[in-house]
Design a protein around this motif. Structure first.
Motif, mmCIF file in Angstrom:
data_model
loop_
_atom_site.group_PDB
_atom_site.id
_atom_site.type_symbol
_atom_site.label_atom_id
_atom_site.label_comp_id
_atom_site.label_asym_id
_atom_site.label_seq_id
_atom_site.Cartn_x
_atom_site.Cartn_y
_atom_site.Cartn_z
ATOM 1 N N ARG A 46 -25.182 19.056 54.308
ATOM 2 C CA ARG A 46 -24.788 18.932 52.902
ATOM 3 C C ARG A 46 -25.133 17.550 52.357
ATOM 4 N N THR A 50 -27.774 17.195 49.374
ATOM 5 C CA THR A 50 -27.333 16.566 48.130
ATOM 6 C C THR A 50 -28.240 15.400 47.772
ATOM 7 N N THR A 87 -23.020 9.843 45.002
ATOM 8 C CA THR A 87 -23.167 11.276 44.784
ATOM 9 C C THR A 87 -23.109 12.030 46.107
ATOM 10 N N ARG A 88 -23.805 11.529 47.119
ATOM 11 C CA ARG A 88 -23.827 12.221 48.423
ATOM 12 C C ARG A 88 -22.454 12.259 49.052
ATOM 13 N N ALA A 91 -20.013 14.501 47.188
ATOM 14 C CA ALA A 91 -20.337 15.914 47.402
ATOM 15 C C ALA A 91 -19.818 16.400 48.746
#
Length: 104
Positions: A46, A50, A87-88, A91
């Motif tokens: 993930r 991402t 962001t990573r 997420a």
């Protein structure tokens, strides 16, 4: 697409309507296609996906502005690596939270 259009409508006159909608539609299609073929349950997968989708989204935004709108746009708009990193990580934690809600 709807989220992208809402984002465009709230961004003001500097962002043409449909710019984010196009990018988010393509990213959504890619994410669903890749998610059907890969094991996306692991946090590392993930995290990597991402990051890849963030960079792809930024690239689509630049290409759309350059090709369709004929506007000059720099390729790299981030001055540091904090927005993609933030962001990573957000997420990964958001997916973990959503997985816990889904299983119960």
């Amino acid at each position: 697409m709807v989220i992208g259009l809402l984002q465009d409508s709230l961004s003001g006159p500097t962002v043409p309507l449909g710019l984010h909608g196009i990018a988010k539609t393509i990213i959504g299609y890619l994410a669903s296609s890749i998610g059907a073929r890969l094991d996306t349950e692991h946090p590392a997968a993930r995290f990597a996906l991402t990051a890849a989708f963030f960079v792809t989204h930024q690239g689509l935004m630049v290409l759309t502005r350059r090709i369709l709108l004929a506007q000059p746009e720099p390729w790299i708009t981030c001055t540091s690596s904090s927005p993609p990193s933030l962001t990573r990580w957000s997420a990964v934690f958001l997916f973990l939270l959503l997985d816990r809600l889904r299983k119960n």
